[in-house]
Write an enzyme that holds these catalytic residues in place. Structure first.
Site, PDB file in Angstrom:
ATOM      1  N   HIS A 239       0.741  -1.413   0.137  1.00  0.00           N
ATOM      2  CA  HIS A 239       0.005   0.039  -0.056  1.00  0.00           C
ATOM      3  C   HIS A 239       0.968   1.160   0.021  1.00  0.00           C
ATOM      4  CE1 HIS A 239      -2.800   3.040   0.973  1.00  0.00           C
ATOM      5  NE2 HIS A 239      -2.386   3.200   2.015  1.00  0.00           N
ATOM      6  N   ASP A 241       0.948   5.181  -0.383  1.00  0.00           N
ATOM      7  CA  ASP A 241       0.036   6.463  -0.549  1.00  0.00           C
ATOM      8  C   ASP A 241       0.442   7.284  -1.549  1.00  0.00           C
ATOM      9  OD1 ASP A 241      -1.777   6.737   1.839  1.00  0.00           O
ATOM     10  OD2 ASP A 241      -0.080   6.317   2.975  1.00  0.00           O
ATOM     11  N   ASP A 351      -7.111   1.990   2.768  1.00  0.00           N
ATOM     12  CA  ASP A 351      -6.653   3.216   3.681  1.00  0.00           C
ATOM     13  C   ASP A 351      -7.651   4.387   3.740  1.00  0.00           C
ATOM     14  OD1 ASP A 351      -5.339   3.745   5.922  1.00  0.00           O
ATOM     15  OD2 ASP A 351      -3.853   4.919   4.774  1.00  0.00           O
TER      16      ASP A 351
END
Length: 380
Positions: A239, A241, A351
């Protein structure tokens, strides 16, 4: 009866670090090191020296020699840039590149090793290192801005050497790590936890006899789960961002390191699968590292690389307007279809915090009928 489970658990952690892991590398040779702000400005450098102003880039060149006695053995380079094992993704990272500057593999706290050909002779490794600051999220810090972070070096090179890897000792370390992790997740009153504890303890008692230690663990590794246990199929995922506690340019480099590492693992392990979302991140790689992107497309055709998500980025679900979310899906799905020959059938937003009630209608209209939102577990 004397309850010593806490002492044994502490022993497992300590001995895995102090007795088992040292067995993995049976021989080692130091690198000769150079470092600088560019490959044209390299200067001699030694292990233990400070490097890396906040948000800066340092180039390292490591030169070593594989001795004749290492021929046909598993040889790796190990580089510790000064890692904190507990903060993966929020500190310094590195990227190994080839002679043409093409990305090969990322270097970070959980993967500080790089496998090389075990042919006797000279070895040179070139590494681009990013000295991203490590600071506490959501607390104001001067390190959060390039303008205020200063130029004092943040990290100290801890290790840089060629090593011989003993596969059985490495396998023992993994066996112990997995079983210890399973044990610690079980309730204290679960009989299986006690059995695992004593099995691991018996295994530690025979170290450094690696073969015997692994034999003692075999019964625990073969232990079946409960009949009601779930069957879990795991795939790799990172993951990333797209915009958070680093400059956007660093997101591009994080994607490069991660994607190159995943492709390398796919070459080494044909059964490995990697799930990756966010069309924007693919687009960056396509633009800046076209040779890497072609490899991604090939692995996607082979079924090892799994494009998911259908959105341009993993967008917030609360602040954007409905039209904005629709555009995320329209542009994202167009990209996935044009580059990989198909649209995504799942929403992938691991998220995101909070979900408007109209999302299912929007997602379904975009051709996505599955929803992967781990943060639902945070909601009450």
């Amino acid at each position: 009866m004397h309850d010593d489970h806490r002492l044994v658990e502490e022993r497992i952690t300590r001995e895995l670090r102090e007795r088992v892991l040292p067995l993995v590398h049976s021989d080692r040779r130091p690198f000769t090191i150079q470092a600088g702000p560019s490959l044209d400005q390299l200067q001699p450098f030694v292990v233990g020296s400070l490097w890396g102003a906040p948000w800066a880039t340092t180039w390292f060149r490591f030169d070593g020699e594989v001795p004749d006695s290492w021929f046909n053995r598993r040889v790796e380079a190990v580089v510790d840039l000064g890692f904190d094992p507990g903060r993966v993704g929020f500190q310094c990272e590195g990227l190994i590149v080839d002679g043409l500057g093409h990305p090969i593999q990322g270097i970070h706290p959980k993967r500080a090793n790089y496998r090389i050909e075990a042919l006797p002779g000279p070895v040179t490794i070139t590494l681009e290192a990013a000295s991203n600051p490590s600071f506490v999220s959501f607390i104001p810090s001067l390190l959060g801005s390039i303008d205020s972070a200063g130029d004092e070096p943040l990290y100290r090179l801890q290790r840089a050497e060629l090593v011989v890897v003993e596969p059985e000792a490495e396998a023992l370390a993994h066996d112990l790590d997995v079983l210890n992790g399973v044990m610690l997740t079980l309730p204290l009153g679960d009989p299986r936890r006690a059995r695992l504890l004593r099995t691991i303890e018996r295994s530690l008692n025979v170290i450094p006899d690696v073969a015997s230690a692994r034999r003692l663990l075999r019964s625990a590794l073969d232990m079946s789960a409960r009949m009601s246990a779930h069957r879990i199929i795991a795939t790799g995922h990172a993951h990333i961002d797209t915009a958070w506690l680093w400059p956007m340019s660093e997101t591009v480099r994080k994607c490069t390191r991660t994607f190159a590492s995943a492709l390398g693992l796919m070459d080494e392990y044909p059964e490995f699968r990697f799930v990756c979302s966010q069309a924007q991140q693919y687009a960056w790689i396509e633009e800046r590292h076209p040779e890497l992107f072609e490899r991604i497309q090939t692995k996607a055709l082979d079924g090892q690389w799994l494009p998911v998500g259908g959105m341009w980025v993993e967008a917030d679900m609360n602040l954007p307007s409905g039209e904005s979310l629709v555009r995320q899906i329209v542009f994202g799905q167009r990209y996935f279809e044009s580059r990989f020959g198909q649209r995504c059938t799942e929403v992938w937003i691991p998220d995101v915090f909070g979900y408007p009630s109209g999302l299912p209608q929007v997602f379904a209209a975009g051709g996505m009928h599955r929803f992967v939102p781990p943060q639902l577990s945070w909601q009450q």
